[in-house]
Scaffold this active site. Structure first.
Site, PDB file in Angstrom:
ATOM      1  N   ASP A  42      -3.441 -13.917 -14.623  1.00  0.00           N
ATOM      2  CA  ASP A  42      -4.193 -15.123 -14.976  1.00  0.00           C
ATOM      3  C   ASP A  42      -3.263 -16.335 -14.963  1.00  0.00           C
ATOM      4  OD1 ASP A  42      -2.806 -14.660 -17.317  1.00  0.00           O
ATOM      5  OD2 ASP A  42      -4.535 -14.877 -18.649  1.00  0.00           O
ATOM      6  N   SER A  43      -1.972 -16.107 -14.645  1.00  0.00           N
ATOM      7  CA  SER A  43      -1.057 -17.213 -14.339  1.00  0.00           C
ATOM      8  C   SER A  43      -1.600 -18.002 -13.148  1.00  0.00           C
ATOM      9  CB  SER A  43       0.353 -16.696 -14.036  1.00  0.00           C
ATOM     10  OG  SER A  43       0.312 -15.624 -13.118  1.00  0.00           O
ATOM     11  N   ASP A  81      -5.770  -9.163 -13.847  1.00  0.00           N
ATOM     12  CA  ASP A  81      -5.590  -9.576 -15.238  1.00  0.00           C
ATOM     13  C   ASP A  81      -6.950  -9.950 -15.836  1.00  0.00           C
ATOM     14  OD1 ASP A  81      -3.814  -9.980 -17.259  1.00  0.00           O
ATOM     15  OD2 ASP A  81      -2.867 -11.762 -16.385  1.00  0.00           O
ATOM     16  N   LYS A 111      -5.286  -5.415 -16.283  1.00  0.00           N
ATOM     17  CA  LYS A 111      -4.253  -5.655 -17.309  1.00  0.00           C
ATOM     18  C   LYS A 111      -4.904  -6.397 -18.465  1.00  0.00           C
ATOM     19  CE  LYS A 111      -0.786  -8.859 -16.949  1.00  0.00           C
ATOM     20  NZ  LYS A 111      -1.064  -9.721 -18.131  1.00  0.00           N
ATOM     21  N   GLU A 113      -4.026  -8.420 -22.140  1.00  0.00           N
ATOM     22  CA  GLU A 113      -3.067  -8.923 -23.126  1.00  0.00           C
ATOM     23  C   GLU A 113      -3.463  -8.262 -24.443  1.00  0.00           C
ATOM     24  OE1 GLU A 113      -2.177 -13.070 -23.213  1.00  0.00           O
ATOM     25  OE2 GLU A 113      -1.848 -13.134 -21.057  1.00  0.00           O
ATOM     26  N   GLU A 180       6.852  -8.604 -22.214  1.00  0.00           N
ATOM     27  CA  GLU A 180       7.240  -9.965 -21.813  1.00  0.00           C
ATOM     28  C   GLU A 180       8.065 -10.650 -22.895  1.00  0.00           C
ATOM     29  OE1 GLU A 180       4.164 -12.475 -20.143  1.00  0.00           O
ATOM     30  OE2 GLU A 180       5.480 -14.225 -20.127  1.00  0.00           O
TER      31      GLU A 180
HETATM   32  O1  KIV Z   1      -0.419 -13.679 -15.656  1.00  0.00           O
HETATM   33  C1  KIV Z   1       0.662 -13.204 -15.264  1.00  0.00           C
HETATM   34  O2  KIV Z   1       1.190 -13.556 -14.205  1.00  0.00           O
HETATM   35  C2  KIV Z   1       1.303 -12.209 -16.110  1.00  0.00           C
HETATM   36  C3  KIV Z   1       2.674 -11.743 -15.737  1.00  0.00           C
HETATM   37  C4  KIV Z   1       3.658 -12.805 -15.963  1.00  0.00           C
HETATM   38  C5  KIV Z   1       3.045 -10.474 -16.396  1.00  0.00           C
HETATM   39  O3  KIV Z   1       0.744 -11.823 -17.087  1.00  0.00           O
END
Ligand code: KIV
Length: 270
Positions: A42-43, A81, A111, A113, A180
């Site tokens: 989600d970056s 994510d 993924k 959080e 992280e």
């Molecule tokens: O959103 C993302 O890119 C991440 C990674 C930095 C692990 O969660």
């Protein structure tokens, strides 16, 4: 394609490689390099959508970008994510949102959080056939609680909480754990304590694998965290190419004869 099972076998033998991607051409490059896992993080919000944080990213954003990455990926495991508030509020909505990443976007896993609220959800998703990567330590969706992106697990109590959460998610069936921005010795302890592979970002060299944000790796980001490393300078290349294009159009040098064609049989229209 490595399965989530292959990753367990690889852990402890050869480091697991993971990078983020948000679009098809970047995913193809990362996949062809033999990277084990492509994370559609989600970056995306920061790298590609122009947001200050990841909080505005939606399930639709993630589904669209994950699908683009999946279409361009032949070998790597594609992990989507789950964005802010798409999981953890209500179980059936969480399952539906995670399910979209698999059914609609063709991801192999999701993924989350994580916190105490994601242990039961991890178990549920795994039972339903949705592999879960658990993200612990610094979880950027908590930016408003942290007041920034500080290192996590820096005192004994906080370190123990991270280890306990890692154990709980491993027991709930998570196939891997992202750690992280935590001390390297804490990440080493978690890696030692658990069979579930750990993938570090700002977590030292002793995890089973490493992940970075692709924009930081290729040098496209305006800012990158101190634990990251730039391996190229794509921003400088792009700036130079765009400057050259603008100058060439302004000077009349582009388009040249080889970029145009004339139809001999076309009569003058006026
Ligand atoms: O959103 C993302 O890119 C991440 C990674 C930095 C692990 O969660």
């Amino acid at each position: 394609m490595p399965t989530v099972r292959d990753l367990k076998t690889k852990a402890g033998n050869e480091p697991i490689t993971m990078l983020t991607a948000y679009d098809a051409p970047t995913a193809a490059i990362i996949d062809e390099a033999g990277t084990d896992i492509i994370l559609v993080g989600d970056s995306l919000g920061n790298t590609s959508l122009g947001y200050e944080t990841t909080l505005p990213v939606t399930v639709d954003d993630m589904a669209r970008h994950t699908a683009a990455v999946a279409r361009a990926t032949d070998d790597a495991l594609v992990v989507a994510d789950m964005p802010f508030l798409s999981i953890g509020v209500d179980e059936s909505a969480s399952v539906e949102n995670a399910g979209r990443m698999i059914k609609e976007a063709d991801a192999h896993a999701v993924k989350l959080e994580c916190g105490p609220h994601t242990v039961d959800l991890t178990e549920k998703l795994v039972q339903l056939g949705i592999p879960v990567m658990a993200h612990l330590g610094l979880t950027p969706q908590h930016v408003n609680q942290y007041g920034g992106y500080p290192r996590q697990g820096t005192d004994q109590e906080a370190a123990e909480r991270i280890l306990e959460l890692a154990e709980a998610h491993a027991d709930a069936g998570a196939f891997s754990l992202v750690l992280e921005h935590v001390p390297a010795n804490l990440a080493a302890d978690v890696t030692q304590a658990l069979e579930t592979p750990t993938i570090g970002i700002g977590a030292g060299p002793d995890c089973d694998g490493q992940v970075l944000v692709i924009d930081d790796v290729v040098g496209l980001s305006e800012w990158s965290p101190s634990f990251s490393k730039q391996f190229g300078n794509v921003r400088a290349e792009m700036e130079s190419a765009v400057d050259d294009y603008v100058s060439a159009v302004e000077s009349g040098e582009f388009p040249a004869e080889e970029h145009s064609h004339e139809e001999a049989d076309l009569e003058e229209l006026y």
